[in-house]
Design an enzyme around this catalytic site. Structure first.
Site, mmCIF file in Angstrom:
data_model
loop_
_atom_site.group_PDB
_atom_site.id
_atom_site.type_symbol
_atom_site.label_atom_id
_atom_site.label_comp_id
_atom_site.label_asym_id
_atom_site.label_seq_id
_atom_site.Cartn_x
_atom_site.Cartn_y
_atom_site.Cartn_z
ATOM 1 C CG HIS A 169 -7.576 2.684 -1.126
ATOM 2 N ND1 HIS A 169 -7.254 2.591 0.210
ATOM 3 C CD2 HIS A 169 -6.947 1.637 -1.728
ATOM 4 C CE1 HIS A 169 -6.472 1.533 0.407
ATOM 5 N NE2 HIS A 169 -6.272 0.948 -0.763
ATOM 6 C CD GLU A 205 -3.037 0.918 2.159
ATOM 7 O OE1 GLU A 205 -3.712 -0.109 1.930
ATOM 8 O OE2 GLU A 205 -3.302 1.713 3.063
HETATM 9 P P1 FAD Z 1 -18.682 0.702 5.860
HETATM 10 O O1 FAD Z 1 -18.597 -0.609 5.203
HETATM 11 O O2 FAD Z 1 -19.740 1.643 5.407
HETATM 12 O O3 FAD Z 1 -18.852 0.442 7.434
HETATM 13 C C1 FAD Z 1 -18.747 1.519 8.336
HETATM 14 C C2 FAD Z 1 -19.629 1.261 9.562
HETATM 15 O O4 FAD Z 1 -21.004 1.315 9.187
HETATM 16 C C3 FAD Z 1 -19.417 -0.117 10.182
HETATM 17 O O5 FAD Z 1 -19.535 0.018 11.576
HETATM 18 C C4 FAD Z 1 -20.552 -0.961 9.611
HETATM 19 O O6 FAD Z 1 -20.911 -2.029 10.479
HETATM 20 C C5 FAD Z 1 -21.653 0.076 9.521
HETATM 21 N N1 FAD Z 1 -22.594 -0.177 8.413
HETATM 22 C C6 FAD Z 1 -22.315 -0.598 7.164
HETATM 23 N N2 FAD Z 1 -23.436 -0.730 6.443
HETATM 24 C C7 FAD Z 1 -24.468 -0.361 7.255
HETATM 25 C C8 FAD Z 1 -25.864 -0.265 7.089
HETATM 26 N N3 FAD Z 1 -26.448 -0.580 5.939
HETATM 27 N N4 FAD Z 1 -26.614 0.162 8.148
HETATM 28 C C9 FAD Z 1 -26.033 0.489 9.329
HETATM 29 N N5 FAD Z 1 -24.691 0.409 9.541
HETATM 30 C C10 FAD Z 1 -23.927 -0.010 8.516
HETATM 31 N N6 FAD Z 1 -9.991 5.617 4.748
HETATM 32 C C11 FAD Z 1 -9.726 6.646 3.880
HETATM 33 O O7 FAD Z 1 -10.154 7.784 4.114
HETATM 34 N N7 FAD Z 1 -8.965 6.431 2.746
HETATM 35 C C12 FAD Z 1 -8.466 5.218 2.425
HETATM 36 O O8 FAD Z 1 -7.779 5.064 1.416
HETATM 37 C C13 FAD Z 1 -8.741 4.119 3.305
HETATM 38 N N8 FAD Z 1 -8.294 2.855 3.031
HETATM 39 C C14 FAD Z 1 -8.656 1.802 3.856
HETATM 40 C C15 FAD Z 1 -8.264 0.506 3.509
HETATM 41 C C16 FAD Z 1 -8.591 -0.574 4.333
HETATM 42 C C17 FAD Z 1 -8.170 -1.975 3.936
HETATM 43 C C18 FAD Z 1 -9.323 -0.343 5.532
HETATM 44 C C19 FAD Z 1 -9.637 -1.514 6.448
HETATM 45 C C20 FAD Z 1 -9.727 0.929 5.877
HETATM 46 C C21 FAD Z 1 -9.424 2.026 5.042
HETATM 47 N N9 FAD Z 1 -9.839 3.318 5.329
HETATM 48 C C22 FAD Z 1 -9.535 4.367 4.477
HETATM 49 C C23 FAD Z 1 -10.577 3.601 6.565
HETATM 50 C C24 FAD Z 1 -12.127 3.504 6.358
HETATM 51 O O9 FAD Z 1 -12.560 4.546 5.516
HETATM 52 C C25 FAD Z 1 -12.771 3.622 7.743
HETATM 53 O O10 FAD Z 1 -12.459 2.487 8.517
HETATM 54 C C26 FAD Z 1 -14.257 3.920 7.772
HETATM 55 O O11 FAD Z 1 -14.604 4.258 9.111
HETATM 56 C C27 FAD Z 1 -15.155 2.754 7.369
HETATM 57 O O12 FAD Z 1 -15.071 2.476 6.043
HETATM 58 P P2 FAD Z 1 -15.806 1.173 5.421
HETATM 59 O O13 FAD Z 1 -15.643 1.262 3.974
HETATM 60 O O14 FAD Z 1 -15.364 -0.041 6.147
HETATM 61 O O15 FAD Z 1 -17.325 1.532 5.820
#
Ligand code: FAD
Length: 287
Positions: A76, A17
């Protein structure tokens, strides 16, 4: 090349990454790091988007440079503060740059904002739905120790499953320092019908004090063996680098030995870390 095709191969996949430059910062140091990382021949390199203040506009440019170095790129993309139009224009920019893979993320609100602007994408699943069928290979994030916003692991996995059913081809985990947590999580995902490839995210720790703080905030469990390393070497960068590389190498070998075929290393633009880990794995990858 699409990441789902890379993951379908028998050979273990090791990806790196990188993060793009911050706004107005020069590109050259990041390009130098990417070029050096590419020499280690990772299966693909992912490029973060807007994380830690890096400029979002630079993700496509760095992802394009990754591919110019002969390595497939995963761009991303976050959606929490995006609009449908901005997502379409980001997707167009990635297509023009020849990028075939997108990691669909929610992202987090900026520190000074209390809630997202209305009408935007509220979860990553909304972005997956928007991009499904657009020709990109789609990945998403998952959390072996539960996402910090979600009180129950069962709910977090249910949300993950919904995201996968919306069109994800693979998921990458948040970092973890105890492989048993990952093995238990993977078994739970399979029990809950999440069948896509799961890439294990490994963070080689080179700044002990910083990682201890991040883990406290994100709730990542620090095994006592790891804590002892940080306590002993956290203030000695060269020693911490040796220890961090050794710890990450051990985690990766254990994962491969237990049949996990895909590891993503949070290399954080540090070619020396990647080179040392890859050299440790020289006779392991491919066996
Ligand atoms: P989601 O999948 O939307 O989940 C977020 C929260 O919402 C979780 O608690 C989930 O349980 C809940 N949720 C999901 N769907 C629903 C629903 N339908 N109803 C109610 N609750 C729901 N951040 C950046 O800014 N830039 C990056 O490049 C970046 N890269 C990352 C790469 C990896 C591998 C990881 C693990 C994280 C990365 N992040 C990055 C951080 C990420 O943006 C945060 O962790 C963020 O808080 C959650 O993103 P997510 O896509 O997992 O969200």
């Amino acid at each position: 090349m699409k990441i789902k095709d890379i993951l379908a191969q028998e050979r273990p996949s090791v990806s790196f990454e990188v993060f793009p430059p911050r706004k107005d910062a020069p590109f050259e140091p990041v390009k130098d790091a990417v070029a050096q990382l590419a020499q280690e021949r990772p299966s693909f390199m992912s490029v973060t988007y807007g994380a830690s203040g890096n400029a979002q506009a630079n993700t496509a440019a760095i992802a394009s440079f990754v591919q110019a170095c002969g390595v497939p790129a995963l761009a991303h993309l976050t959606c929490l503060t995006a609009t449908r139009e901005s997502i379409e224009s980001e997707a167009d920019a990635l297509r023009r740059a020849g990028i075939e893979n997108v990691l669909c993320l929610r992202g987090d609100l900026p520190k000074d904002a209390s809630e997202p602007p209305p009408g935007n994408f509220s979860h990553a699943v909304d972005l997956v739905r928007a991009l499904h069928g657009s020709g990109f290979c789609l990945g998403g994030a998952c959390y072996p120790e539960c996402h910090p916003d979600c009180p129950h692991m069962e709910d977090d996995i249910r949300h993950l499953r919904e995201k996968v059913e919306a069109g994800l081809d693979f998921v990458t985990t948040q970092m973890f320092f105890d492989n048993n947590i990952f093995y238990r999580y993977l078994a739970k995902l399979r029990d809950h019908g999440v069948t896509v490839p799961v890439i294990a995210g490994i963070m080689p720790v080179t700044n002990g004090k910083q990682i201890a703080r991040i883990c406290r905030l994100s709730g990542t469990y620090l095994p006592s063996r790891f804590k002892a390393i940080v306590d002993r070497y956290g203030d000695h960068p060269a020693a911490m680098l040796d220890a961090g590389v050794a710890y990450a190498t051990e985690q990766i070998i254990d994962l491969f030995a237990n049949g996990i075929n895909a590891v993503h290393i949070y290399t954080m633009n540090k070619p020396e870390v990647a080179t040392r880990i890859m050299s440790n794995l020289h006779n392991i990858i491919g066996h």
